[in-house]
Every structure is written in structure tokens, then in C-alpha cells.
Design a protein around this motif. Structure first.
Motif, PDB file in Angstrom:
ATOM      1  N   ASP A 143       9.074  12.371  -2.030  1.00  0.00           N
ATOM      2  CA  ASP A 143       8.475  13.322  -1.095  1.00  0.00           C
ATOM      3  C   ASP A 143       6.973  13.462  -1.327  1.00  0.00           C
ATOM      4  N   GLU A 144       6.557  13.493  -2.592  1.00  0.00           N
ATOM      5  CA  GLU A 144       5.135  13.618  -2.885  1.00  0.00           C
ATOM      6  C   GLU A 144       4.356  12.389  -2.418  1.00  0.00           C
ATOM      7  N   LEU A 145       4.910  11.208  -2.658  1.00  0.00           N
ATOM      8  CA  LEU A 145       4.227   9.991  -2.216  1.00  0.00           C
ATOM      9  C   LEU A 145       4.126   9.956  -0.692  1.00  0.00           C
ATOM     10  N   LYS A 146       5.196  10.353  -0.004  1.00  0.00           N
ATOM     11  CA  LYS A 146       5.147  10.402   1.458  1.00  0.00           C
ATOM     12  C   LYS A 146       4.109  11.407   1.942  1.00  0.00           C
ATOM     13  N   ARG A 147       4.020  12.533   1.250  1.00  0.00           N
ATOM     14  CA  ARG A 147       3.055  13.558   1.648  1.00  0.00           C
ATOM     15  C   ARG A 147       1.627  13.051   1.501  1.00  0.00           C
ATOM     16  N   PHE A 148       1.333  12.398   0.378  1.00  0.00           N
ATOM     17  CA  PHE A 148      -0.014  11.878   0.164  1.00  0.00           C
ATOM     18  C   PHE A 148      -0.337  10.755   1.154  1.00  0.00           C
ATOM     19  N   CYS A 149       0.665   9.916   1.454  1.00  0.00           N
ATOM     20  CA  CYS A 149       0.447   8.851   2.439  1.00  0.00           C
ATOM     21  C   CYS A 149       0.185   9.444   3.822  1.00  0.00           C
ATOM     22  N   ARG A 150       0.885  10.518   4.146  1.00  0.00           N
ATOM     23  CA  ARG A 150       0.684  11.168   5.444  1.00  0.00           C
ATOM     24  C   ARG A 150      -0.718  11.779   5.529  1.00  0.00           C
ATOM     25  N   ILE A 151      -1.166  12.383   4.445  1.00  0.00           N
ATOM     26  CA  ILE A 151      -2.515  12.943   4.414  1.00  0.00           C
ATOM     27  C   ILE A 151      -3.549  11.837   4.604  1.00  0.00           C
ATOM     28  N   HIS A 152      -3.323  10.700   3.937  1.00  0.00           N
ATOM     29  CA  HIS A 152      -4.243   9.567   4.073  1.00  0.00           C
ATOM     30  C   HIS A 152      -4.277   9.076   5.514  1.00  0.00           C
ATOM     31  N   GLU A 153      -3.104   8.979   6.142  1.00  0.00           N
ATOM     32  CA  GLU A 153      -3.041   8.502   7.521  1.00  0.00           C
ATOM     33  C   GLU A 153      -3.749   9.462   8.469  1.00  0.00           C
ATOM     34  N   GLU A 154      -3.570  10.773   8.228  1.00  0.00           N
ATOM     35  CA  GLU A 154      -4.236  11.758   9.077  1.00  0.00           C
ATOM     36  C   GLU A 154      -5.754  11.689   8.932  1.00  0.00           C
ATOM     37  N   GLU A 155      -6.196  11.338   7.722  1.00  0.00           N
ATOM     38  CA  GLU A 155      -7.636  11.282   7.487  1.00  0.00           C
ATOM     39  C   GLU A 155      -8.259  10.003   8.012  1.00  0.00           C
ATOM     40  N   PHE A 156      -7.559   8.872   7.824  1.00  0.00           N
ATOM     41  CA  PHE A 156      -8.150   7.580   8.157  1.00  0.00           C
ATOM     42  C   PHE A 156      -7.497   6.901   9.360  1.00  0.00           C
ATOM     43  N   GLY A 157      -6.378   7.443   9.851  1.00  0.00           N
ATOM     44  CA  GLY A 157      -5.693   6.817  10.975  1.00  0.00           C
ATOM     45  C   GLY A 157      -5.105   5.481  10.586  1.00  0.00           C
ATOM     46  N   ASP A 158      -5.069   4.556  11.541  1.00  0.00           N
ATOM     47  CA  ASP A 158      -4.481   3.241  11.308  1.00  0.00           C
ATOM     48  C   ASP A 158      -5.508   2.192  10.928  1.00  0.00           C
ATOM     49  N   SER A 159      -6.692   2.628  10.536  1.00  0.00           N
ATOM     50  CA  SER A 159      -7.753   1.675  10.217  1.00  0.00           C
ATOM     51  C   SER A 159      -7.363   0.775   9.064  1.00  0.00           C
ATOM     52  N   GLN A 160      -7.428  -0.543   9.298  1.00  0.00           N
ATOM     53  CA  GLN A 160      -7.080  -1.507   8.255  1.00  0.00           C
ATOM     54  C   GLN A 160      -8.186  -1.662   7.224  1.00  0.00           C
ATOM     55  N   THR A 161      -9.362  -1.053   7.491  1.00  0.00           N
ATOM     56  CA  THR A 161     -10.452  -1.160   6.509  1.00  0.00           C
ATOM     57  C   THR A 161     -10.100  -0.432   5.229  1.00  0.00           C
ATOM     58  N   ASN A 162      -9.112   0.440   5.282  1.00  0.00           N
ATOM     59  CA  ASN A 162      -8.683   1.180   4.097  1.00  0.00           C
ATOM     60  C   ASN A 162      -7.414   0.596   3.492  1.00  0.00           C
ATOM     61  N   GLY A 163      -7.027  -0.601   3.948  1.00  0.00           N
ATOM     62  CA  GLY A 163      -5.869  -1.281   3.395  1.00  0.00           C
ATOM     63  C   GLY A 163      -4.636  -1.115   4.265  1.00  0.00           C
ATOM     64  N   GLY A 164      -3.662  -2.025   4.073  1.00  0.00           N
ATOM     65  CA  GLY A 164      -2.393  -1.916   4.765  1.00  0.00           C
ATOM     66  C   GLY A 164      -1.541  -0.817   4.177  1.00  0.00           C
ATOM     67  N   SER A 165      -0.398  -0.548   4.807  1.00  0.00           N
ATOM     68  CA  SER A 165       0.435   0.584   4.393  1.00  0.00           C
ATOM     69  C   SER A 165       0.951   0.443   2.965  1.00  0.00           C
ATOM     70  N   LEU A 166       1.386  -0.768   2.555  1.00  0.00           N
ATOM     71  CA  LEU A 166       1.866  -0.950   1.190  1.00  0.00           C
ATOM     72  C   LEU A 166       0.733  -0.806   0.193  1.00  0.00           C
ATOM     73  N   GLU A 167      -0.429  -1.364   0.517  1.00  0.00           N
ATOM     74  CA  GLU A 167      -1.570  -1.249  -0.398  1.00  0.00           C
ATOM     75  C   GLU A 167      -1.959   0.213  -0.581  1.00  0.00           C
ATOM     76  N   ILE A 168      -1.982   0.979   0.504  1.00  0.00           N
ATOM     77  CA  ILE A 168      -2.308   2.397   0.406  1.00  0.00           C
ATOM     78  C   ILE A 168      -1.260   3.128  -0.425  1.00  0.00           C
ATOM     79  N   GLU A 169       0.014   2.828  -0.167  1.00  0.00           N
ATOM     80  CA  GLU A 169       1.098   3.454  -0.925  1.00  0.00           C
ATOM     81  C   GLU A 169       0.972   3.134  -2.406  1.00  0.00           C
ATOM     82  N   GLN A 170       0.605   1.905  -2.737  1.00  0.00           N
ATOM     83  CA  GLN A 170       0.457   1.520  -4.136  1.00  0.00           C
ATOM     84  C   GLN A 170      -0.696   2.253  -4.802  1.00  0.00           C
ATOM     85  N   ARG A 171      -1.828   2.387  -4.102  1.00  0.00           N
ATOM     86  CA  ARG A 171      -2.964   3.096  -4.682  1.00  0.00           C
ATOM     87  C   ARG A 171      -2.613   4.565  -4.915  1.00  0.00           C
TER      88      ARG A 171
END
Length: 213
Positions: free
Chosen positions: A29-57
Motif C-alpha cells: 500500500d505504501e509503495l502504491k501510494r508513493f507511486c500515485r503521488i509521483h504520477e500526480e506530480e509528473f503525469g505520464d512523462s517518460q523523462t522521469n522513467g518508466g513505471s517499473l523504474e519509478i517503482e524501483q526507485r
């Protein structure tokens, strides 16, 4: 997958794993929450990495913040290297098997944790615990899971497995090692993933699982 997946399948006497399941659910749940916050902040921009890369960071930061990070150079301290498959490298200690999961099958840390929760519900006698994360700083991140080691056991036959799954309330499907009930599809339940001990007790140590809905 919803947060209310903890729907018990009665097998009796395994309530002790509930605390570990809550821990795994909490991490997911915490990882999903942080990923959701990241998506809300950066949208779908690939300049910040793909979904797995973001999840890993995000997972790496979470692990290091919560003292759940094992540097990859120390992974051999877990135990003696054991059999490895396309998804897990294993390390064996006296009573425990540690599995370092490369996400090959799930493609997502959160999806893996949710699959582990389902495994724990359906097969509580081989339930997983979450141990830590490992990987290379700023690159790959892999969950480290642990299971109790099953001693004096050997691969079960498919006939034994069929009987076992039917006893748990599943129906056998046409594909070998695949079963369903009203809630779940379970597959890859084949001899390489199921052990039987000298008393005839079966242990499903690995399986693929997803909710029907």
C-alpha cells in the motif's frame, strides 16, 4: 487489484500468519501510494522513467528509510546458494529458504507482493515472509522473501497434487497444474513446485495466482 484481497480460504489453524500478511499489505500500500503521488506530480512523462523504474526507485528509497535494504554484495550472507529458476535465486540456511525475486514473471514489486499475499491465503503451510529488498544502488531493486525450509521431502506426483487441490476446494482444469474456484485461478502447481514429505503432507512452495475478478 483491490486492497480487500485478504479473503481466507479455510484450512484451519494458521491464524498466526495474519500479522505478516498485514506487514506485506502495508508495504504494498505504501509503495502504491508513493507511486500515485509521483504520477500526480509528473503525469505520464517518460523523462522521469518508466513505471517499473519509478517503482524501483521508490522501493529503494522506502527500503533504505525503513532499514530494509541489503546491499547486493552481502546477499550471500543469507545462506548457501540453492536452485535457481527464471524468477528466483535461492539461498538456503538451516531452517529457511530465501528467494531473491527478479520480477521476471510479475514485472512489478507491488504485483509480486499482492501475489505473495494470495499464496499465503491459499497455502498457509508454506507462507512467505517479506525479508528485505536488495539490488544495485540506483539501478535494479529485487524483493527478498523467505519461507520455512521443508526437510526430508521430494517432488509430489501430479496425481497427489490434483487430489490436494480438490481437497482445498479447487476444480481441476484441462491444463496440467491449473485449478480454479469461485475466487481464484491457480496454475503452475506441478511437481517442481510441490513437495511431499514422508508423512504424505504436501507443500506448494511456488505457484502463479490471480483473482478471477
Amino acid at each position: 487489484m483491490s486492497h480487500d484481497i485478504l479473503q481466507p480460504i479455510p484450512q484451519g489453524g494458521y491464524g498466526a500468519y495474519d500479522e505478516e500478511n498485514r506487514k506485506i499489505q502495508g508495504i504494498a500500500d505504501e509503495l502504491k501510494r508513493f507511486c500515485r503521488i509521483h504520477e500526480e506530480e509528473f503525469g505520464d512523462s517518460q523523462t522521469n522513467g518508466g513505471s517499473l523504474e519509478i517503482e524501483q526507485r521508490i522501493s529503494e528509497q522506502y527500503a533504505k528509510t525503513h532499514n530494509l535494504w541489503i546491499p547486493i554484495d552481502y546477499i550471500f550472507d543469507l545462506g548457501v546458494p540453492g536452485p535457481s529458476g527464471n524468477e528466483n535465486d535461492t539461498y538456503v540456511s538451516e531452517n529457511t529458504i530465501f528467494k531473491v525475486n527478479n520480477l521476471f514473471n510479475c514485472g512489478s514489486i507491488v504485483k509480486l507482493l499482492e501475489k505473495i499475499l494470495l499464496h499465503n491465503i491459499i497455502f498457509p503451510n508454506t507462507s512467505y515472509k517479506f525479508y528485505a529488498f536488495t539490488g544495485y544502488d540506483g539501478r535494479s531493486v529485487m524483493p527478498v522473501l523467505q519461507q520455512d525450509r521443508i526437510s526430508d521431502a521430494h517432488p509430489a506426483t501430479q496425481e497427489m497434487i490434483d487430489s490436494y487441490m480438490i481437497a482445498l476446494g479447487f476444480s481441476k482444469q484441462s491444463t496440467t497444474g491449473k485449478y480454479t474456484n469461485e475466487s481464484y485461478i491457480v496454475w503452475d502447481v506441478v511437481p517442481r513446485n510441490v513437495l511431499v514429505d514422508d508423512d504424505g503432507d504436501l507443500y506448494v512452495v511456488d505457484a502463479e495466482i490471480k483473482p478471477i475478478n
